[in-house]
Design a protein around this motif. Structure first.
Motif, PDB file in Angstrom:
ATOM      1  N   ASN A 195       8.759  38.781  11.338  1.00  0.00           N
ATOM      2  CA  ASN A 195       7.631  38.777  10.562  1.00  0.00           C
ATOM      3  C   ASN A 195       6.583  37.763  11.267  1.00  0.00           C
ATOM      4  OD1 ASN A 195       5.790  37.291   8.824  1.00  0.00           O
ATOM      5  ND2 ASN A 195       7.076  38.057   6.816  1.00  0.00           N
ATOM      6  N   TYR A 218       3.758  36.470  10.755  1.00  0.00           N
ATOM      7  CA  TYR A 218       3.070  35.205  10.335  1.00  0.00           C
ATOM      8  C   TYR A 218       4.257  34.182  10.127  1.00  0.00           C
ATOM      9  CZ  TYR A 218      -0.403  38.807   9.378  1.00  0.00           C
ATOM     10  OH  TYR A 218      -0.932  39.854   9.387  1.00  0.00           O
ATOM     11  N   ARG A 219       5.516  34.416   9.814  1.00  0.00           N
ATOM     12  CA  ARG A 219       6.723  33.684   9.779  1.00  0.00           C
ATOM     13  C   ARG A 219       6.622  33.085  11.272  1.00  0.00           C
ATOM     14  NH1 ARG A 219      10.702  30.858   7.711  1.00  0.00           N
ATOM     15  NH2 ARG A 219      12.556  30.781   8.843  1.00  0.00           N
ATOM     16  N   HIS A 224       4.225  30.412  12.194  1.00  0.00           N
ATOM     17  CA  HIS A 224       4.346  29.108  11.701  1.00  0.00           C
ATOM     18  C   HIS A 224       5.256  28.463  12.253  1.00  0.00           C
ATOM     19  CE1 HIS A 224       5.612  26.220   8.591  1.00  0.00           C
ATOM     20  NE2 HIS A 224       6.794  26.681   8.769  1.00  0.00           N
TER      21      HIS A 224
END
Length: 420
Positions: A34, A36-37, A40
């Motif tokens: 992922n 976006y993860r 992060h």
């Protein structure tokens, strides 16, 4: 190679199968991360995520090194299995080895590792990045050559190698992500985020207070009636108008009136008018997200909504927009004046001027919101006439029975959900 013991060849064969599984799972794991993860985790200084992120900055190089390694291992597997099979079964061993090796690679070298990597990409990708990073450095000349040849072939067939970034989310994609957050995000937070995304779909005339319900001060009234109205008002700001709401002369803040009353100077209509500030007008089709920014920019809290002819058709406050995001900011007094009242028989009494969007939110219904904004308007549009007596009408999966009709307006209805 015929001089090497079969046991040693089998051990090498097993190691090569594990290597094949490693390259297959690494490819799937890296591509399934992922993004976006991953960003992060990189910001959180996660070492595995940082390595994987650097590899994914040039995905063509990553895929190149994985495929070079995987194909080298699989080719070596085929040659080694042929040698082992020939030693055991003779010439017939080649056909046997091909059949067995195909099954083994599919199960243990492809399907199983790739399935696991797709389900748990971080468990595979982060450790694999430790090996793939130096391997990419070691094989960089081969990877560069392969990528150059690949790019040349794509240019030959007029295929675009760079199709732009695929990591930008549209509003609908972001809405889907919020929906699928599940237990990872509290339900209330999900609703707030979805409401923010919906602001661009909703305009001020969808949530405004209709003109006939605007509470304002009519300067044609007696001074005593005006002061009594000010004392009883629950609102902080009230429009000042002369005779009718279209003749608005300003907006009065209750704080200004309080200062005026506390002063020794006698209160007059002229003094009240002097305390008012200029009215703020809003076109009826202004999207809510735009109006929220306009309220902030203009430092306003109340706006009067006007149609294309300049007539005032309603009012909207900053609180109305905030309620679209966080839900009702109701007080005890508001609860006592509910427009939606549940009955013991399962029916619901609804005020005719209730906003359809508010009803849909409160009851989880799906009444049409494209046309009229109130239940009164929806029923009148469906009947194509103003009912002169109590009438029943079905709209979609909902049935309405008019209870009170006055001044060409449906004051209240009894509603049922047919499915319920």
């Amino acid at each position: 190679m015929n001089d090497i013991p079969i046991v040693a060849l089998v051990i090498i064969l097993v190691i090569l199968i594990f290597l094949s599984a490693f390259f297959s799972s690494s490819e799937t794991g890296m591509m399934s991360l992922n993004r976006y993860r991953l960003r992060h985790l990189v910001k959180s200084k996660h070492r595995g995520a940082t390595r994987a992120s650097k590899l994914l900055e040039r995905p063509e190089r990553l895929i190149g090194v994985i495929l070079i390694g995987n194909n080298f291992v699989n080719t070596l597997l085929a040659s080694l299995s042929a040698v082992i099979a020939t030693q055991i079964w003779g010439d017939a061993g080649i056909a046997i080895a091909t059949t067995i090796l195909t099954i083994v690679i599919i199960i243990f070298g492809e399907v199983t590792p790739k399935t696991y990597a797709a389900l748990h990409p971080e468990r595979i990708a982060f450790p694999a990045a430790v090996i793939l990073t130096p391997l990419l450095t070691l094989l960089s000349p081969f990877v560069w050559a392969v990528n150059q040849i690949t790019s040349g072939i794509m240019r030959l067939f007029r295929l675009q190698a760079n199709t732009g970034s695929g990591h930008h989310l549209s509003t609908e994609e972001l809405r889907t992500i919020v929906h699928e957050a599940g237990a990872l995000m509290p339900r209330r937070n999900q609703n707030m985020l979805l409401s923010i995304l919906d602001l661009e779909r909703v305009s001020v005339n969808d949530i405004m207070i209709p003109a006939n319900e605007i509470e304002g001060i009519d300067l044609d009234d007696d001074l005593e009636a005006i002061l009594e109205q000010i004392a009883r008002s629950r609102y902080t700001r009230l429009p000042l108008y002369q005779g009718e709401i279209n003749n608005v002369v300003g907006v009065l803040h209750m704080r200004s009136v309080a200062k005026l009353i506390k002063s020794d100077e006698p209160v007059t209509k002229e003094l009240i008018t002097e305390q008012a500030f200029e009215p703020y007008f809003i076109p009826e089709n202004t999207p809510l997200h735009t109006q929220l920014l306009n309220f902030q920019k203009e430092n306003k809290r109340l706006g009067l909504v006007v149609d294309e002819y300049g007539d005032i058709i309603g009012a909207i406050t900053l609180e109305d927009i905030l309620e679209e995001i966080v839900g009702e900011l109701s007080t005890k007094e508001d609860v006592e004046d509910q427009d939606i009242v549940h009955q013991d028989d399962g029916s619901i009494i609804i005020d005719g001027t209730s906003n359809i969007r508010d009803i849909n939110k409160a009851l989880h219904w799906e009444l049409p919101t494209e046309g009229p904004k109130t239940i009164n308007g929806l029923i009148v549009e469906t009947l194509e006439a103003i009912p002169q007596a109590n009438t029943c009408v079905q709209i979609g999966d909902y049935r309405f029975e008019t209870l009170q009709i006055k001044d060409n307006l449906i004051k209240s209805v009894r509603a049922y959900s047919i499915e319920e």
